[in-house]
Design a protein around this motif. Structure first.
Motif, PDB file in Angstrom:
ATOM      1  N   HIS A  92       0.842  -1.194   0.000  1.00 47.31           N
ATOM      2  CA  HIS A  92       0.000   0.000   0.000  1.00 47.31           C
ATOM      3  C   HIS A  92       0.879   1.247   0.000  1.00 47.31           C
ATOM      4  N   SER A  93       0.559   2.190  -0.850  1.00 48.05           N
ATOM      5  CA  SER A  93       1.274   3.462  -0.916  1.00 48.05           C
ATOM      6  C   SER A  93       0.484   4.518  -0.160  1.00 48.05           C
ATOM      7  N   VAL A  94       1.185   5.319   0.637  1.00 46.24           N
ATOM      8  CA  VAL A  94       0.561   6.367   1.430  1.00 46.24           C
ATOM      9  C   VAL A  94       1.152   7.710   1.042  1.00 46.24           C
ATOM     10  N   LEU A  95       0.300   8.673   0.768  1.00 48.73           N
ATOM     11  CA  LEU A  95       0.711  10.064   0.556  1.00 48.73           C
ATOM     12  C   LEU A  95       0.258  10.851   1.773  1.00 48.73           C
ATOM     13  N   GLY A  96       1.213  11.485   2.467  1.00 53.53           N
ATOM     14  CA  GLY A  96       0.873  12.195   3.690  1.00 53.53           C
ATOM     15  C   GLY A  96       1.191  13.678   3.641  1.00 53.53           C
ATOM     16  N   PHE A  97       0.326  14.488   4.258  1.00 55.91           N
ATOM     17  CA  PHE A  97       0.527  15.914   4.469  1.00 55.91           C
ATOM     18  C   PHE A  97       0.535  16.111   5.986  1.00 55.91           C
ATOM     19  N   TRP A  98       1.697  16.392   6.569  1.00 59.07           N
ATOM     20  CA  TRP A  98       1.826  16.389   8.025  1.00 59.07           C
ATOM     21  C   TRP A  98       2.386  17.713   8.538  1.00 59.07           C
ATOM     22  N   GLN A  99       1.617  18.399   9.376  1.00 58.91           N
ATOM     23  CA  GLN A  99       2.098  19.617  10.024  1.00 58.91           C
ATOM     24  C   GLN A  99       2.752  19.192  11.333  1.00 58.91           C
ATOM     25  N   LEU A 126      -2.355  11.864  -9.426  1.00 61.62           N
ATOM     26  CA  LEU A 126      -2.945  11.645  -8.107  1.00 61.62           C
ATOM     27  C   LEU A 126      -2.394  12.644  -7.098  1.00 61.62           C
ATOM     28  N   PHE A 127      -1.115  12.970  -7.237  1.00 62.97           N
ATOM     29  CA  PHE A 127      -0.512  13.961  -6.342  1.00 62.97           C
ATOM     30  C   PHE A 127      -1.206  15.313  -6.515  1.00 62.97           C
ATOM     31  N   VAL A 128      -1.470  15.709  -7.755  1.00 58.53           N
ATOM     32  CA  VAL A 128      -2.153  16.982  -8.013  1.00 58.53           C
ATOM     33  C   VAL A 128      -3.551  16.971  -7.409  1.00 58.53           C
ATOM     34  N   LEU A 129      -4.276  15.876  -7.571  1.00 59.62           N
ATOM     35  CA  LEU A 129      -5.615  15.776  -6.991  1.00 59.62           C
ATOM     36  C   LEU A 129      -5.561  15.925  -5.469  1.00 59.62           C
ATOM     37  N   ALA A 130      -4.545  15.313  -4.842  1.00 64.88           N
ATOM     38  CA  ALA A 130      -4.421  15.393  -3.389  1.00 64.88           C
ATOM     39  C   ALA A 130      -4.087  16.815  -2.944  1.00 64.88           C
ATOM     40  N   VAL A 145       6.653  21.253   2.267  1.00 67.43           N
ATOM     41  CA  VAL A 145       8.057  20.850   2.199  1.00 67.43           C
ATOM     42  C   VAL A 145       8.111  19.454   1.599  1.00 67.43           C
ATOM     43  N   LEU A 146       8.807  19.295   0.489  1.00 72.08           N
ATOM     44  CA  LEU A 146       8.820  18.004  -0.184  1.00 72.08           C
ATOM     45  C   LEU A 146      10.140  17.757  -0.894  1.00 72.08           C
ATOM     46  N   ASP A 147      10.383  16.498  -1.228  1.00 71.00           N
ATOM     47  CA  ASP A 147      11.636  16.143  -1.887  1.00 71.00           C
ATOM     48  C   ASP A 147      11.482  16.271  -3.395  1.00 71.00           C
ATOM     49  N   ASN A 148      12.489  15.775  -4.116  1.00 68.41           N
ATOM     50  CA  ASN A 148      12.526  15.963  -5.563  1.00 68.41           C
ATOM     51  C   ASN A 148      12.036  14.738  -6.331  1.00 68.41           C
ATOM     52  N   ALA A 149      11.115  13.994  -5.759  1.00 67.60           N
ATOM     53  CA  ALA A 149      10.545  12.848  -6.460  1.00 67.60           C
ATOM     54  C   ALA A 149       9.939  13.288  -7.786  1.00 67.60           C
ATOM     55  N   SER A 150       9.966  12.409  -8.755  1.00 68.16           N
ATOM     56  CA  SER A 150       9.510  12.775 -10.097  1.00 68.16           C
ATOM     57  C   SER A 150       8.046  13.204 -10.105  1.00 68.16           C
ATOM     58  N   ILE A 151       7.203  12.613  -9.247  1.00 71.66           N
ATOM     59  CA  ILE A 151       5.785  13.002  -9.251  1.00 71.66           C
ATOM     60  C   ILE A 151       5.581  14.388  -8.653  1.00 71.66           C
ATOM     61  N   HIS A 152       6.584  14.908  -7.916  1.00 66.83           N
ATOM     62  CA  HIS A 152       6.476  16.253  -7.345  1.00 66.83           C
ATOM     63  C   HIS A 152       6.890  17.333  -8.344  1.00 66.83           C
ATOM     64  N   LYS A 153       7.631  16.933  -9.373  1.00 67.09           N
ATOM     65  CA  LYS A 153       8.163  17.929 -10.315  1.00 67.09           C
ATOM     66  C   LYS A 153       7.676  17.705 -11.746  1.00 67.09           C
ATOM     67  N   ALA A 154       6.652  16.904 -11.885  1.00 66.79           N
ATOM     68  CA  ALA A 154       6.101  16.642 -13.219  1.00 66.79           C
ATOM     69  C   ALA A 154       5.466  17.907 -13.796  1.00 66.79           C
ATOM     70  N   HIS A 155       5.286  17.921 -15.110  1.00 68.71           N
ATOM     71  CA  HIS A 155       4.711  19.095 -15.778  1.00 68.71           C
ATOM     72  C   HIS A 155       3.324  19.415 -15.243  1.00 68.71           C
ATOM     73  N   VAL A 156       2.549  18.380 -14.943  1.00 70.69           N
ATOM     74  CA  VAL A 156       1.197  18.614 -14.452  1.00 70.69           C
ATOM     75  C   VAL A 156       1.212  19.302 -13.091  1.00 70.69           C
ATOM     76  N   VAL A 157       2.265  19.065 -12.326  1.00 67.14           N
ATOM     77  CA  VAL A 157       2.417  19.739 -11.031  1.00 67.14           C
ATOM     78  C   VAL A 157       2.845  21.185 -11.237  1.00 67.14           C
ATOM     79  N   ARG A 158       3.840  21.382 -12.064  1.00 68.26           N
ATOM     80  CA  ARG A 158       4.332  22.731 -12.330  1.00 68.26           C
ATOM     81  C   ARG A 158       3.223  23.635 -12.873  1.00 68.26           C
ATOM     82  N   ALA A 159       2.339  23.053 -13.660  1.00 67.48           N
ATOM     83  CA  ALA A 159       1.255  23.838 -14.255  1.00 67.48           C
ATOM     84  C   ALA A 159       0.266  24.343 -13.213  1.00 67.48           C
ATOM     85  N   CYS A 160       0.278  23.729 -12.016  1.00 67.08           N
ATOM     86  CA  CYS A 160      -0.678  24.118 -10.966  1.00 67.08           C
ATOM     87  C   CYS A 160      -0.078  25.060  -9.922  1.00 67.08           C
TER      88      CYS A 160
END
Length: 235
Positions: A106-113, A134-138, A153-168
């Motif tokens: 199972h993969s978990v995407l977390g937003f933690w303050q 899915l990252f953009v939707l979240a 605050v996030l790392d440089n994973a490819s899903i964080h720097k994809a074009h669809v992310v940059r566009a948002c």
């Protein structure tokens, strides 16, 4: 080691048992211990120190109520997680191995303050891997809960720097959300890594890995109770 034993016996002309080889390795200063996966040697120390100072400044502003600092990351929970061990020099740091991504689970995407009262966590769980879409939707869903300026605050994973992310990014910035990318190979700066570590090694118990269903049930229970029953204290 057992598979090599006949070759060693033939090469040395000796009759060595497995227990004898273990004893010889210990006498030579080795011990059997877990290897450590690390990318520390590849990081830029100047960028690491600058990012560390910037995070310190952000948390000072967060303590004044001027901004929310939210750590974002993905983590995989699997019933087939290898734990490599090897003979290593006593008193030396664990051997570093290349990090590899497992299959299934199972993969978990977390937003933690992490430094806020009650340490609020928003987590999304799915089977298989996460994608940039899915990252953009979240992140879009996360924006609906913003109550003021927020830094992810996030790392440089490819899903964080994809074009669809940059566009948002401009749309998110208008809503009060900005992205702060950590330097490469700096997992220590992403405090949600501590949360994943606690989940995997303490809060999700060995018996929870009995089946996929028991693992998912326990994982959802833990994630729903972070900040309540499950907390981390920062010095």
């Amino acid at each position: 080691m057992r598979a090599w034993l006949p070759d060693i016996r033939r090469g040395w002309g000796l009759k060595l048992s497995l227990s004898t080889l273990r004893r010889l390795a210990r006498r030579a200063g080795y011990r059997w211990k877990r290897c450590r996966r690390s990318l520390k040697a590849q990081r830029d120390p100047v960028l690491f120190a600058a990012a560390q100072q910037h995070l310190h400044t952000l948390h000072q502003a967060e303590a004044r109520g001027a901004v929310a600092v939210v750590y974002v990351d993905e983590c995989r929970f699997s019933r087939q997680a290898p734990v490599p061990y090897a003979w290593q020099r006593r008193g030396q740091p664990p051997v570093g191995l290349p990090a590899v991504r497992g299959r299934g689970g199972h993969s978990v995407l977390g937003f933690w303050q992490a430094h806020a009262p009650h340490q609020p966590l928003e987590a999304y769980v799915r089977e298989g891997s996460l994608t940039a879409d899915l990252f953009v939707l979240a992140v879009n869903a996360f924006c609906h809960s913003l109550s003021g300026p927020t830094v992810l605050v996030l790392d440089n994973a490819s899903i964080h720097k994809a074009h669809v992310v940059r566009a948002c990014e401009a749309k998110w910035a208008a809503a009060g959300l900005t992205l702060f990318f950590l330097p490469a190979y700096s997992p220590e700066l992403n405090h949600i890594e501590l949360l994943w570590h606690r989940c995997k090694h303490y809060w999700v118990r060995p018996q929870d890995y009995a089946t996929e269903q028991t693992l998912l049930q326990r994982l959802e229970h833990v994630l729903a109770n972070v900040g309540n029953h499950y907390t981390i204290t920062f010095a």
